[in-house]
Write a protein that holds these residues in place. Structure first.
Motif, PDB file in Angstrom:
ATOM      1  N   ILE A 180      33.667  34.094  59.548  1.00  0.00           N
ATOM      2  CA  ILE A 180      34.010  32.720  59.899  1.00  0.00           C
ATOM      3  C   ILE A 180      34.275  32.578  61.393  1.00  0.00           C
ATOM      4  O   ILE A 180      34.462  31.479  61.882  1.00  0.00           O
ATOM      5  CB  ILE A 180      35.246  32.235  59.102  1.00  0.00           C
ATOM      6  CG1 ILE A 180      36.471  33.067  59.459  1.00  0.00           C
ATOM      7  CG2 ILE A 180      34.973  32.267  57.610  1.00  0.00           C
ATOM      8  CD1 ILE A 180      37.746  32.568  58.832  1.00  0.00           C
ATOM      9  N   ILE A 181      34.311  33.668  62.110  1.00  0.00           N
ATOM     10  CA  ILE A 181      34.503  33.597  63.569  1.00  0.00           C
ATOM     11  C   ILE A 181      33.209  33.989  64.275  1.00  0.00           C
ATOM     12  O   ILE A 181      32.563  33.187  64.924  1.00  0.00           O
ATOM     13  CB  ILE A 181      35.663  34.507  64.019  1.00  0.00           C
ATOM     14  CG1 ILE A 181      36.961  34.080  63.318  1.00  0.00           C
ATOM     15  CG2 ILE A 181      35.838  34.425  65.529  1.00  0.00           C
ATOM     16  CD1 ILE A 181      38.144  34.950  63.664  1.00  0.00           C
ATOM     17  N   LEU A 182      32.836  35.234  64.151  1.00  0.00           N
ATOM     18  CA  LEU A 182      31.559  35.713  64.681  1.00  0.00           C
ATOM     19  C   LEU A 182      30.972  36.675  63.649  1.00  0.00           C
ATOM     20  O   LEU A 182      31.689  37.484  63.058  1.00  0.00           O
ATOM     21  CB  LEU A 182      31.749  36.464  65.999  1.00  0.00           C
ATOM     22  CG  LEU A 182      32.007  35.664  67.278  1.00  0.00           C
ATOM     23  CD1 LEU A 182      32.217  36.621  68.438  1.00  0.00           C
ATOM     24  CD2 LEU A 182      30.877  34.714  67.588  1.00  0.00           C
ATOM     25  N   ALA A 183      29.668  36.593  63.436  1.00  0.00           N
ATOM     26  CA  ALA A 183      29.016  37.563  62.561  1.00  0.00           C
ATOM     27  C   ALA A 183      29.200  38.952  63.157  1.00  0.00           C
ATOM     28  O   ALA A 183      29.240  39.120  64.375  1.00  0.00           O
ATOM     29  CB  ALA A 183      27.538  37.220  62.425  1.00  0.00           C
ATOM     30  N   LEU A 184      29.331  39.942  62.281  1.00  0.00           N
ATOM     31  CA  LEU A 184      29.617  41.300  62.737  1.00  0.00           C
ATOM     32  C   LEU A 184      28.583  41.786  63.745  1.00  0.00           C
ATOM     33  O   LEU A 184      28.927  42.356  64.788  1.00  0.00           O
ATOM     34  CB  LEU A 184      29.684  42.255  61.543  1.00  0.00           C
ATOM     35  CG  LEU A 184      29.948  43.725  61.879  1.00  0.00           C
ATOM     36  CD1 LEU A 184      31.256  43.875  62.635  1.00  0.00           C
ATOM     37  CD2 LEU A 184      29.943  44.562  60.606  1.00  0.00           C
ATOM     38  N   GLU A 185      27.299  41.550  63.445  1.00  0.00           N
ATOM     39  CA  GLU A 185      26.263  42.032  64.367  1.00  0.00           C
ATOM     40  C   GLU A 185      26.336  41.307  65.714  1.00  0.00           C
ATOM     41  O   GLU A 185      26.067  41.906  66.768  1.00  0.00           O
ATOM     42  CB  GLU A 185      24.873  41.869  63.749  1.00  0.00           C
ATOM     43  CG  GLU A 185      24.490  40.447  63.379  1.00  0.00           C
ATOM     44  CD  GLU A 185      24.909  40.071  61.963  1.00  0.00           C
ATOM     45  OE1 GLU A 185      24.338  39.101  61.431  1.00  0.00           O
ATOM     46  OE2 GLU A 185      25.805  40.742  61.398  1.00  0.00           O
ATOM     47  N   LEU A 233      27.721  32.333  70.566  1.00  0.00           N
ATOM     48  CA  LEU A 233      28.445  31.342  69.782  1.00  0.00           C
ATOM     49  C   LEU A 233      27.619  30.863  68.602  1.00  0.00           C
ATOM     50  O   LEU A 233      26.399  30.723  68.697  1.00  0.00           O
ATOM     51  CB  LEU A 233      28.822  30.138  70.654  1.00  0.00           C
ATOM     52  CG  LEU A 233      29.846  30.360  71.767  1.00  0.00           C
ATOM     53  CD1 LEU A 233      29.954  29.103  72.618  1.00  0.00           C
ATOM     54  CD2 LEU A 233      31.207  30.736  71.192  1.00  0.00           C
ATOM     55  N   ASP A 234      28.296  30.592  67.516  1.00  0.00           N
ATOM     56  CA  ASP A 234      27.686  29.940  66.352  1.00  0.00           C
ATOM     57  C   ASP A 234      28.159  28.494  66.367  1.00  0.00           C
ATOM     58  O   ASP A 234      29.310  28.196  66.022  1.00  0.00           O
ATOM     59  CB  ASP A 234      28.116  30.644  65.059  1.00  0.00           C
ATOM     60  CG  ASP A 234      27.480  30.026  63.820  1.00  0.00           C
ATOM     61  OD1 ASP A 234      26.791  28.987  63.950  1.00  0.00           O
ATOM     62  OD2 ASP A 234      27.694  30.563  62.720  1.00  0.00           O
ATOM     63  N   ILE A 235      27.285  27.576  66.787  1.00  0.00           N
ATOM     64  CA  ILE A 235      27.710  26.187  66.960  1.00  0.00           C
ATOM     65  C   ILE A 235      28.008  25.495  65.639  1.00  0.00           C
ATOM     66  O   ILE A 235      28.551  24.392  65.629  1.00  0.00           O
ATOM     67  CB  ILE A 235      26.649  25.391  67.740  1.00  0.00           C
ATOM     68  CG1 ILE A 235      25.306  25.406  66.995  1.00  0.00           C
ATOM     69  CG2 ILE A 235      26.482  25.950  69.149  1.00  0.00           C
ATOM     70  CD1 ILE A 235      24.257  24.526  67.640  1.00  0.00           C
ATOM     71  N   LEU A 256      34.448  26.352  67.608  1.00  0.00           N
ATOM     72  CA  LEU A 256      34.230  27.128  68.816  1.00  0.00           C
ATOM     73  C   LEU A 256      35.495  27.813  69.330  1.00  0.00           C
ATOM     74  O   LEU A 256      35.426  28.911  69.883  1.00  0.00           O
ATOM     75  CB  LEU A 256      33.654  26.225  69.917  1.00  0.00           C
ATOM     76  CG  LEU A 256      32.284  25.611  69.636  1.00  0.00           C
ATOM     77  CD1 LEU A 256      31.832  24.787  70.843  1.00  0.00           C
ATOM     78  CD2 LEU A 256      31.253  26.672  69.291  1.00  0.00           C
ATOM     79  N   LEU A 257      36.644  27.185  69.170  1.00  0.00           N
ATOM     80  CA  LEU A 257      37.875  27.741  69.733  1.00  0.00           C
ATOM     81  C   LEU A 257      38.182  29.138  69.207  1.00  0.00           C
ATOM     82  O   LEU A 257      38.481  30.046  70.006  1.00  0.00           O
ATOM     83  CB  LEU A 257      39.047  26.784  69.484  1.00  0.00           C
ATOM     84  CG  LEU A 257      40.369  27.175  70.142  1.00  0.00           C
ATOM     85  CD1 LEU A 257      40.208  27.277  71.655  1.00  0.00           C
ATOM     86  CD2 LEU A 257      41.460  26.160  69.791  1.00  0.00           C
ATOM     87  N   PRO A 258      38.114  29.377  67.880  1.00  0.00           N
ATOM     88  CA  PRO A 258      38.366  30.753  67.404  1.00  0.00           C
ATOM     89  C   PRO A 258      37.354  31.752  67.940  1.00  0.00           C
ATOM     90  O   PRO A 258      37.696  32.912  68.194  1.00  0.00           O
ATOM     91  CB  PRO A 258      38.259  30.628  65.875  1.00  0.00           C
ATOM     92  CG  PRO A 258      38.497  29.182  65.594  1.00  0.00           C
ATOM     93  CD  PRO A 258      37.912  28.447  66.758  1.00  0.00           C
TER      94      PRO A 258
END
Length: 214
Positions: free
Chosen positions: A3-8, A143-145, A149-151
């Protein structure tokens, strides 16, 4: 993590952080100079200041202010030349640094108060518009738009700071160990003036930076 950034994505960003942090720059020079002058424990305060400057850069990018530096020649130039002057000032201070006993003198300790060293690191990073524009170009790629974005910026900031603290600890510690092998005033003076030359070189490189090429 999803939910924040994909692991890869995070692993790719982590690798980029190591490459960026290990690249020699004004921050690395400042960390080594502080380690040489004050030893590791006191000199590491410079690295703390560098991280505050790094967080300021990320905050500027996250707030969208970085776009101003990318488009405003005046804003870019003002910050750039402030950074150039400050690096030249540090070069002058390092050139004039006293030599003598290998242990930090009272004068050195008073001149290396934590607040002063933190402020030095903060100013070095905060006065580099190229770094802000660089982050403006790099960070959005991770970033995953579709997610808040803040987290994501928060995780990126935490990752960059953690990596840079480790790298700057290495630079500071390496220079601090030099204190143990320097035996003559001439050797110490040569090292001080070498660092002065590095600061001046960093100032010269920053002076050559043009907004259109960033």
């Amino acid at each position: 993590m999803d939910i924040i950034l994909a692991l890869e994505t995070w692993l790719a960003f982590l690798l980029a952080c190591w490459i960026i942090s290990l690249s020699p720059g004004a921050g690395a020079i400042a960390s080594m100079a502080s380690g040489l002058n004050y030893g590791f424990a006191r000199g590491y305060w410079t690295a703390i200041g560098l991280q505050l400057g790094l967080l300021a850069q990320i905050g500027i990018v996250a707030a969208g202010v970085g776009a101003v530096l990318a488009t405003s020649a005046l804003a870019f130039s003002l910050i750039k030349w402030f950074g150039v002057v400050y690096l030249l000032y540090l070069a002058y201070r390092q050139w004039q640094a006293p030599v003598g006993k290998l242990e930090p003198s009272e004068q050195n300790v008073m001149g290396g108060r934590p607040f002063q060293l933190v402020l030095r690191g903060l100013v070095i990073n905060a006065s580099n518009p190229k770094a802000v524009v660089f982050m403006l170009a790099v960070l959005p790629q991770f970033l995953d738009i579709s997610q808040p974005l803040l987290p994501q910026y928060g995780l990126m900031a935490l990752t960059m700071v953690a990596v840079d603290l480790i790298v700057m600890a290495g630079y500071t510690g390496l220079a601090a160990r030099v204190l143990r092998v320097l035996r003559s005033q001439r050797q110490q003076q040569m090292v001080n003036r070498s660092f002065a030359g590095l600061f001046a070189g960093a100032a010269g490189l920053l002076a050559l930076v043009k907004r259109a090429t960033v």
